[in-house]
Design a protein around this motif. Sequence first.
Motif, mmCIF file in Angstrom:
data_model
loop_
_atom_site.group_PDB
_atom_site.id
_atom_site.type_symbol
_atom_site.label_atom_id
_atom_site.label_comp_id
_atom_site.label_asym_id
_atom_site.label_seq_id
_atom_site.Cartn_x
_atom_site.Cartn_y
_atom_site.Cartn_z
ATOM 1 N N VAL A 171 0.112 18.347 2.847
ATOM 2 C CA VAL A 171 0.863 17.785 1.723
ATOM 3 C C VAL A 171 1.712 16.600 2.195
ATOM 4 C CG1 VAL A 171 2.674 18.273 0.027
ATOM 5 C CG2 VAL A 171 0.829 19.915 0.379
ATOM 6 N N ALA A 172 2.318 16.713 3.376
ATOM 7 C CA ALA A 172 3.123 15.611 3.911
ATOM 8 C C ALA A 172 2.261 14.386 4.206
ATOM 9 C CB ALA A 172 3.857 16.058 5.174
ATOM 10 N N VAL A 173 1.087 14.589 4.770
ATOM 11 C CA VAL A 173 0.179 13.467 5.044
ATOM 12 C C VAL A 173 -0.268 12.823 3.734
ATOM 13 C CG1 VAL A 173 -2.114 12.864 5.950
ATOM 14 C CG2 VAL A 173 -0.574 14.297 7.294
ATOM 15 N N THR A 174 -0.508 13.646 2.726
ATOM 16 C CA THR A 174 -0.879 13.119 1.413
ATOM 17 C C THR A 174 0.246 12.277 0.834
ATOM 18 O OG1 THR A 174 -2.306 15.025 1.026
ATOM 19 C CG2 THR A 174 -1.618 13.774 -0.912
ATOM 20 N N ALA A 175 1.476 12.753 0.950
ATOM 21 C CA ALA A 175 2.629 11.991 0.457
ATOM 22 C C ALA A 175 2.749 10.662 1.198
ATOM 23 C CB ALA A 175 3.908 12.812 0.620
ATOM 24 N N PHE A 176 2.524 10.695 2.506
ATOM 25 C CA PHE A 176 2.571 9.469 3.298
ATOM 26 C C PHE A 176 1.487 8.496 2.842
ATOM 27 C CE2 PHE A 176 1.233 7.071 7.118
ATOM 28 C CZ PHE A 176 2.403 6.333 7.321
ATOM 29 N N ALA A 177 0.290 9.006 2.575
ATOM 30 C CA ALA A 177 -0.817 8.153 2.121
ATOM 31 C C ALA A 177 -0.505 7.520 0.768
ATOM 32 C CB ALA A 177 -2.100 8.968 2.047
ATOM 33 N N ILE A 178 0.126 8.267 -0.119
ATOM 34 C CA ILE A 178 0.504 7.722 -1.424
ATOM 35 C C ILE A 178 1.523 6.598 -1.240
ATOM 36 C CG2 ILE A 178 1.695 8.239 -3.591
ATOM 37 C CD1 ILE A 178 0.440 11.094 -3.369
ATOM 38 N N ALA A 179 2.499 6.815 -0.363
ATOM 39 C CA ALA A 179 3.520 5.786 -0.117
ATOM 40 C C ALA A 179 2.900 4.532 0.497
ATOM 41 C CB ALA A 179 4.613 6.348 0.785
ATOM 42 N N VAL A 180 1.989 4.709 1.444
ATOM 43 C CA VAL A 180 1.321 3.555 2.059
ATOM 44 C C VAL A 180 0.480 2.812 1.025
ATOM 45 C CG1 VAL A 180 -0.452 2.888 3.737
ATOM 46 C CG2 VAL A 180 1.350 4.480 4.396
ATOM 47 N N ALA A 181 -0.221 3.543 0.169
ATOM 48 C CA ALA A 181 -1.018 2.909 -0.881
ATOM 49 C C ALA A 181 -0.134 2.073 -1.800
ATOM 50 C CB ALA A 181 -1.777 3.970 -1.685
ATOM 51 N N LYS A 182 1.027 2.586 -2.122
ATOM 52 C CA LYS A 182 1.957 1.841 -2.987
ATOM 53 C C LYS A 182 2.404 0.552 -2.306
ATOM 54 C CE LYS A 182 4.804 1.208 -6.446
ATOM 55 N NZ LYS A 182 4.311 0.524 -7.623
ATOM 56 N N VAL A 183 2.712 0.627 -1.012
ATOM 57 C CA VAL A 183 3.126 -0.564 -0.276
ATOM 58 C C VAL A 183 1.991 -1.591 -0.257
ATOM 59 C CG1 VAL A 183 3.725 -1.425 2.029
ATOM 60 C CG2 VAL A 183 4.847 0.621 1.132
ATOM 61 N N LEU A 184 0.771 -1.128 -0.025
ATOM 62 C CA LEU A 184 -0.374 -2.040 0.008
ATOM 63 C C LEU A 184 -0.621 -2.693 -1.349
ATOM 64 C CD1 LEU A 184 -2.843 0.007 2.232
ATOM 65 C CD2 LEU A 184 -1.571 -2.058 2.870
ATOM 66 N N VAL A 185 -0.553 -1.905 -2.406
ATOM 67 C CA VAL A 185 -0.775 -2.449 -3.756
ATOM 68 C C VAL A 185 0.327 -3.438 -4.105
ATOM 69 C CG1 VAL A 185 -0.828 -1.859 -6.213
ATOM 70 C CG2 VAL A 185 -2.154 -0.515 -4.577
ATOM 71 N N ASP A 186 1.564 -3.095 -3.770
ATOM 72 C CA ASP A 186 2.675 -4.023 -4.022
ATOM 73 C C ASP A 186 2.544 -5.294 -3.178
ATOM 74 O OD1 ASP A 186 3.720 -2.278 -5.859
ATOM 75 O OD2 ASP A 186 5.307 -1.527 -4.534
ATOM 76 N N GLY A 187 1.868 -5.171 -2.022
ATOM 77 C CA GLY A 187 1.673 -6.320 -1.143
ATOM 78 C C GLY A 187 0.515 -7.211 -1.550
ATOM 79 N N GLY A 188 -0.217 -6.836 -2.576
ATOM 80 C CA GLY A 188 -1.256 -7.713 -3.079
ATOM 81 C C GLY A 188 -2.679 -7.197 -2.952
ATOM 82 N N VAL A 189 -2.875 -6.001 -2.434
ATOM 83 C CA VAL A 189 -4.231 -5.449 -2.374
ATOM 84 C C VAL A 189 -4.704 -5.185 -3.800
ATOM 85 C CG1 VAL A 189 -5.635 -3.494 -1.621
ATOM 86 C CG2 VAL A 189 -3.886 -4.428 -0.103
ATOM 87 N N HIS A 190 -5.898 -5.677 -4.107
ATOM 88 C CA HIS A 190 -6.416 -5.549 -5.469
ATOM 89 C C HIS A 190 -6.992 -4.153 -5.691
ATOM 90 C CE1 HIS A 190 -8.138 -6.510 -9.298
ATOM 91 N NE2 HIS A 190 -9.329 -6.079 -8.867
ATOM 92 N N VAL A 191 -6.562 -3.521 -6.762
ATOM 93 C CA VAL A 191 -7.120 -2.239 -7.200
ATOM 94 C C VAL A 191 -7.360 -2.336 -8.697
ATOM 95 C CG1 VAL A 191 -6.013 -0.863 -5.394
ATOM 96 C CG2 VAL A 191 -4.837 -1.205 -7.558
ATOM 97 N N SER A 192 -8.168 -1.425 -9.202
ATOM 98 C CA SER A 192 -8.433 -1.436 -10.644
ATOM 99 C C SER A 192 -7.169 -1.041 -11.405
ATOM 100 C CB SER A 192 -9.578 -0.480 -10.982
ATOM 101 O OG SER A 192 -9.156 0.858 -10.809
ATOM 102 N N ASN A 193 -7.152 -1.379 -12.655
ATOM 103 C CA ASN A 193 -6.013 -1.048 -13.514
ATOM 104 C C ASN A 193 -5.818 0.465 -13.595
ATOM 105 O OD1 ASN A 193 -3.868 -1.509 -15.246
ATOM 106 N ND2 ASN A 193 -5.172 -1.506 -17.063
#
Length: 151
Positions: free
Chosen positions: A22-44
Motif C-alpha cells: 500500500v505504501a509503494v502504491t501511494a508513492f507511485a500515485i504521488a510520483v505520477a502526479k508529479v510527472l503529470v504536473d511536470g508535463g507528461v501527457h496522459v489521457s483526460n
Amino acid sequence: MTTNHPGRIVAGLLLLAGGFVVAVTAFAIAVAKVLVDGGVHVSNTDARLLSDLMAVLPFVIAFAVVNVAAAIGLFAERGWAPSIAAGAATIATIGGVLVLVGRDPFAPIGSAGPSTDGVEILVAFTVLYAVVLLALAAARPRATSIMGASA
C-alpha cells in the motif's frame, strides 16, 4: 515475557507485506502526479482518475502506516497491537467485499464492466486481510471457566 504466538507472527507478516504494498502504491500515485504536473501527457480519463486518487491519498498513506505499526506491535507483543491489526484488517476486508459485490469504482470510464486486473488485485487484498483476521483469532488467549480450567 512469553513467546510470540504463531498466529500473531503470521498476522504481523501479512500486515507488514500489505502495508508495504500500500505504501509503494501511494508513492507511485504521488510520483505520477508529479510527472503529470511536470508535463507528461496522459489521457483526460487518466488525469481525472489521478485527481480522484490524490483526494484519497492521505487515507491510503495512513492505512499503510497503521498496517506497519500494527505489524511491529504484534512482533513486539504489545497489548494494543491485536486491536489495531484487527481494526485495519476488518476495514480492508469489509471494504473489499463491499466493492466486489457493489458497483466497481475501478471500472474504466466508458467500459461495460470492471477491469479483470483490478478485480484480481482487490480479491488478493481482501483475502490477505481476511487471513489476518483468522490468524489474530487463532492467537487469542483461550477463555477459561470460573474455576480456571480451560473451556
